[in-house]
Design a protein around this motif. Structure first.
Motif, PDB file in Angstrom:
ATOM      1  N   ALA A  12     -21.369 -20.014 -78.506  1.00 52.18           N
ATOM      2  CA  ALA A  12     -21.073 -18.866 -77.644  1.00 52.18           C
ATOM      3  C   ALA A  12     -20.223 -19.369 -76.491  1.00 52.18           C
ATOM      4  CB  ALA A  12     -22.359 -18.235 -77.125  1.00 52.18           C
ATOM      5  N   TRP A  13     -19.078 -18.746 -76.294  1.00 48.27           N
ATOM      6  CA  TRP A  13     -18.164 -19.092 -75.225  1.00 48.27           C
ATOM      7  C   TRP A  13     -18.186 -17.982 -74.190  1.00 48.27           C
ATOM      8  CZ3 TRP A  13     -14.766 -23.306 -75.002  1.00 48.27           C
ATOM      9  CH2 TRP A  13     -14.717 -24.100 -76.145  1.00 48.27           C
ATOM     10  N   ALA A  14     -18.083 -18.331 -72.916  1.00 45.67           N
ATOM     11  CA  ALA A  14     -17.999 -17.330 -71.854  1.00 45.67           C
ATOM     12  C   ALA A  14     -16.971 -17.776 -70.828  1.00 45.67           C
ATOM     13  CB  ALA A  14     -19.343 -17.134 -71.177  1.00 45.67           C
ATOM     14  N   GLN A  15     -16.298 -16.788 -70.269  1.00 45.48           N
ATOM     15  CA  GLN A  15     -15.377 -17.030 -69.167  1.00 45.48           C
ATOM     16  C   GLN A  15     -15.813 -16.116 -68.038  1.00 45.48           C
ATOM     17  OE1 GLN A  15     -11.319 -15.922 -69.879  1.00 45.48           O
ATOM     18  NE2 GLN A  15     -10.568 -17.338 -68.328  1.00 45.48           N
ATOM     19  N   GLY A  16     -15.945 -16.654 -66.829  1.00 40.08           N
ATOM     20  CA  GLY A  16     -16.474 -15.868 -65.734  1.00 40.08           C
ATOM     21  C   GLY A  16     -15.598 -15.831 -64.507  1.00 40.08           C
ATOM     22  N   THR A  17     -15.777 -14.769 -63.728  1.00 35.38           N
ATOM     23  CA  THR A  17     -15.138 -14.649 -62.426  1.00 35.38           C
ATOM     24  C   THR A  17     -16.216 -14.275 -61.415  1.00 35.38           C
ATOM     25  OG1 THR A  17     -14.619 -12.327 -62.755  1.00 35.38           O
ATOM     26  CG2 THR A  17     -12.912 -13.905 -63.361  1.00 35.38           C
ATOM     27  N   MET A  23     -14.376 -18.684 -62.315  1.00 33.90           N
ATOM     28  CA  MET A  23     -15.463 -19.672 -62.391  1.00 33.90           C
ATOM     29  C   MET A  23     -15.149 -20.722 -63.432  1.00 33.90           C
ATOM     30  SD  MET A  23     -18.840 -17.260 -62.402  1.00 33.90           S
ATOM     31  CE  MET A  23     -19.933 -18.595 -62.827  1.00 33.90           C
ATOM     32  N   GLY A  24     -14.303 -20.378 -64.381  1.00 30.56           N
ATOM     33  CA  GLY A  24     -14.016 -21.257 -65.495  1.00 30.56           C
ATOM     34  C   GLY A  24     -14.724 -20.770 -66.737  1.00 30.56           C
ATOM     35  N   SER A  25     -14.891 -21.659 -67.692  1.00 28.61           N
ATOM     36  CA  SER A  25     -15.482 -21.312 -68.982  1.00 28.61           C
ATOM     37  C   SER A  25     -16.682 -22.195 -69.279  1.00 28.61           C
ATOM     38  CB  SER A  25     -14.453 -21.481 -70.092  1.00 28.61           C
ATOM     39  OG  SER A  25     -13.376 -20.599 -69.888  1.00 28.61           O
ATOM     40  N   ALA A  26     -17.514 -21.694 -70.175  1.00 33.53           N
ATOM     41  CA  ALA A  26     -18.699 -22.431 -70.608  1.00 33.53           C
ATOM     42  C   ALA A  26     -18.867 -22.229 -72.105  1.00 33.53           C
ATOM     43  CB  ALA A  26     -19.934 -21.921 -69.878  1.00 33.53           C
ATOM     44  N   VAL A  27     -19.453 -23.216 -72.744  1.00 33.81           N
ATOM     45  CA  VAL A  27     -19.777 -23.114 -74.167  1.00 33.81           C
ATOM     46  C   VAL A  27     -21.200 -23.627 -74.354  1.00 33.81           C
ATOM     47  CG1 VAL A  27     -18.737 -25.352 -74.726  1.00 33.81           C
ATOM     48  CG2 VAL A  27     -19.021 -23.647 -76.512  1.00 33.81           C
ATOM     49  N   ILE A  28     -21.987 -22.872 -75.111  1.00 36.60           N
ATOM     50  CA  ILE A  28     -23.376 -23.239 -75.390  1.00 36.60           C
ATOM     51  C   ILE A  28     -23.676 -22.917 -76.848  1.00 36.60           C
ATOM     52  CG2 ILE A  28     -24.159 -22.848 -73.014  1.00 36.60           C
ATOM     53  CD1 ILE A  28     -25.411 -20.197 -74.069  1.00 36.60           C
ATOM     54  N   ALA A  29     -24.847 -23.325 -77.309  1.00 35.37           N
ATOM     55  CA  ALA A  29     -25.309 -22.924 -78.635  1.00 35.37           C
ATOM     56  C   ALA A  29     -25.570 -21.417 -78.615  1.00 35.37           C
ATOM     57  CB  ALA A  29     -26.587 -23.660 -79.011  1.00 35.37           C
ATOM     58  N   ARG A  30     -25.337 -20.780 -79.724  1.00 36.91           N
ATOM     59  CA  ARG A  30     -25.475 -19.324 -79.813  1.00 36.91           C
ATOM     60  C   ARG A  30     -26.873 -18.838 -79.428  1.00 36.91           C
ATOM     61  NH1 ARG A  30     -23.546 -15.548 -84.772  1.00 36.91           N
ATOM     62  NH2 ARG A  30     -24.361 -13.620 -83.931  1.00 36.91           N
ATOM     63  N   ASN A  31     -27.897 -19.623 -79.679  1.00 33.13           N
ATOM     64  CA  ASN A  31     -29.260 -19.203 -79.363  1.00 33.13           C
ATOM     65  C   ASN A  31     -29.714 -19.676 -77.979  1.00 33.13           C
ATOM     66  OD1 ASN A  31     -29.474 -21.881 -79.942  1.00 33.13           O
ATOM     67  ND2 ASN A  31     -31.109 -21.682 -81.434  1.00 33.13           N
ATOM     68  N   GLY A  32     -28.795 -20.210 -77.174  1.00 35.84           N
ATOM     69  CA  GLY A  32     -29.120 -20.670 -75.826  1.00 35.84           C
ATOM     70  C   GLY A  32     -28.911 -19.581 -74.782  1.00 35.84           C
ATOM     71  N   VAL A  33     -28.978 -19.981 -73.521  1.00 34.89           N
ATOM     72  CA  VAL A  33     -28.712 -19.069 -72.411  1.00 34.89           C
ATOM     73  C   VAL A  33     -27.718 -19.741 -71.461  1.00 34.89           C
ATOM     74  CG1 VAL A  33     -30.900 -17.819 -72.500  1.00 34.89           C
ATOM     75  CG2 VAL A  33     -30.725 -19.858 -71.120  1.00 34.89           C
ATOM     76  N   PHE A  34     -26.839 -18.940 -70.889  1.00 33.13           N
ATOM     77  CA  PHE A  34     -25.857 -19.443 -69.936  1.00 33.13           C
ATOM     78  C   PHE A  34     -26.483 -19.582 -68.556  1.00 33.13           C
ATOM     79  CE2 PHE A  34     -22.919 -17.580 -73.049  1.00 33.13           C
ATOM     80  CZ  PHE A  34     -21.989 -18.607 -73.167  1.00 33.13           C
ATOM     81  N   ALA A  35     -26.072 -20.609 -67.830  1.00 36.00           N
ATOM     82  CA  ALA A  35     -26.436 -20.806 -66.428  1.00 36.00           C
ATOM     83  C   ALA A  35     -25.137 -21.043 -65.661  1.00 36.00           C
ATOM     84  CB  ALA A  35     -27.361 -22.002 -66.266  1.00 36.00           C
ATOM     85  N   GLN A  36     -25.144 -20.782 -64.388  1.00 35.63           N
ATOM     86  CA  GLN A  36     -23.937 -20.912 -63.586  1.00 35.63           C
ATOM     87  C   GLN A  36     -23.379 -22.334 -63.623  1.00 35.63           C
ATOM     88  OE1 GLN A  36     -24.273 -19.216 -59.728  1.00 35.63           O
ATOM     89  NE2 GLN A  36     -22.125 -19.511 -59.253  1.00 35.63           N
TER      90      GLN A  36
END
Length: 82
Positions: A12-17, A23-36
């Protein structure tokens, strides 16, 4: 805050503002959770029109809730084989 989410296989990829500041981008396992702390300004996210694009979200909590609701289920056909 605003986030764009892509789901590509088991990633799972995310891009944040944050208040119009990237904020940039983050990549995690699909079953994980994003943190700042997962977001890095040097990491590149997938192309905005990539077919793996899953949507826009207003907060990390909303995006993580969506990921939890999208957990993969084992198809009934596969269960018959097991």
């Amino acid at each position: 805050m605003g986030f764009a989410l892509w789901i590509d296989g088991d990633l799972a990829w995310a891009q944040g503002t944050h208040e119009y500041k990237p904020m940039g981008s983050a990549v995690i396992a699909r079953n994980g959770v994003f943190a700042q702390r997962d977001f890095h300004s040097r990491r590149r996210s997938p192309y905005r029109y990539d077919p793996t694009f899953a949507g826009f979200f207003a907060s990390l909590g909303h995006m993580n809730g969506f990921l939890k609701s999208q957990k993969r289920r084992v198809p009934k056909r596969a269960m018959a084989i097991l």
